[in-house]
Enzyme design. Structure first.
Site, mmCIF file in Angstrom:
data_model
loop_
_atom_site.group_PDB
_atom_site.id
_atom_site.type_symbol
_atom_site.label_atom_id
_atom_site.label_comp_id
_atom_site.label_asym_id
_atom_site.label_seq_id
_atom_site.Cartn_x
_atom_site.Cartn_y
_atom_site.Cartn_z
ATOM 1 C CD GLU A 117 -2.775 -1.486 2.264
ATOM 2 O OE1 GLU A 117 -4.018 -1.493 2.209
ATOM 3 O OE2 GLU A 117 -2.144 -1.759 3.313
ATOM 4 C CD GLU B 177 -3.478 -6.059 4.231
ATOM 5 O OE1 GLU B 177 -2.824 -5.016 4.189
ATOM 6 O OE2 GLU B 177 -3.601 -6.817 3.226
#
Length: 257
Positions: free
Chosen positions: A111, A131
């Site tokens: 990210e 995640e």
């Protein structure tokens, strides 16, 4: 200094910001958030710096959030401090940043790369948003930015399955600019930065602002809901279970709550 958690250097208009926790795969803890934020404060404040490179020391760009720190209650500091995850992913910048990735960019590391303006990766590097395997969501920009950067179904596979994306495919999908021999990512990023630094600084700044306008609008539309969900899910039993299971090197036992 080699013991600093983030290294900073600047020469010939190019700043290099290096995540420097190689023994922890450059995982992001609160101290690193503060140091990254300070480094890019310096980039923005220095009129001699035209472009920056973000890279990682050791064998990996960044493995994402330090789950030990998260398990100890530091999640809000890491995710919701100034400029979001890593003190970087939500930052409004006036100067281009190139990600130089070796080894891999995982979870929040991916990210952070997505928040950069250009990217170079070693040929065996890979990218992943695992995640969901940890009871969390890709809340540092993965769920916001990836589906508008690559085809939706491939983005969903990465987001929902947590499977890695090889550098060669990332380049094919136009998610990164170059795939280079392992060990050459920083070298090639420097070459690209030198070209940018040789151009007119005001022209670069305004061109970047225009080029990023559409992405900024997408971010503004989706960050509030993204942040609401990550705050809620971060307090769940599954999120705590995922972090503990990772630390204890075992399979998680999900409760769905």
């Amino acid at each position: 200094m080699s013991h600093d958690i983030v290294l900073y250097s600047a020469e010939n208009g190019i700043a290099i910001v290096t995540l420097n926790r190689p023994d922890q795969r450059n995982a992001i803890n609160p101290a690193m958030c503060d140091a990254v934020r300070a480094a890019f404060d310096q980039v923005e404040a220095d009129p001699d710096v035209r472009v920056a490179i973000l890279t990682g020391a050791g064998t990996m760009f960044c493995a994402g959030m330090d789950l030990k720190a998260f398990a100890d209650g530091a999640g809000d500091q890491i995710l919701f401090g100034q400029y979001g995850f890593g003190g970087f992913v939500k930052r409004q910048r006036t100067k281009p940043v190139i990600a130089a990735v070796e080894g891999g960019a995982l979870a929040g590391g991916f990210e952070m790369m997505l928040a950069c303006d250009l990217a170079v990766a070693g040929e065996t590097a890979d990218f992943a948003l695992p995640e969901v395997r940890l009871g969390l969501i890709p809340g540092a920009g993965g769920a916001v930015r990836l589906p508008v950067s690559i085809p939706r179904v491939r983005a969903n596979e990465i987001l929902l399955m947590g499977t890695p994306l090889p550098a060669t495919e990332a380049a094919f999908l136009k998610l990164i600019n170059r795939v280079v021999p392992d060990g050459d990512a920083l070298k090639v990023a420097r070459e690209m930065a030198a070209v940018i630094a040789s151009n007119a600084p005001l022209a670069v700044r305004h061109t970047l602002a225009i080029a990023n306008a559409a992405h900024a609008a997408n971010d503004a539309a989706h960050w509030p809901e993204n942040d609401r969900i990550i705050k809620e899910i971060g307090k769940t039993a599954d999120a705590a279970q995922g972090a503990r299971a990772f630390i204890e090197k075992r399979a998680p036992v999900w409760q769905g709550k």
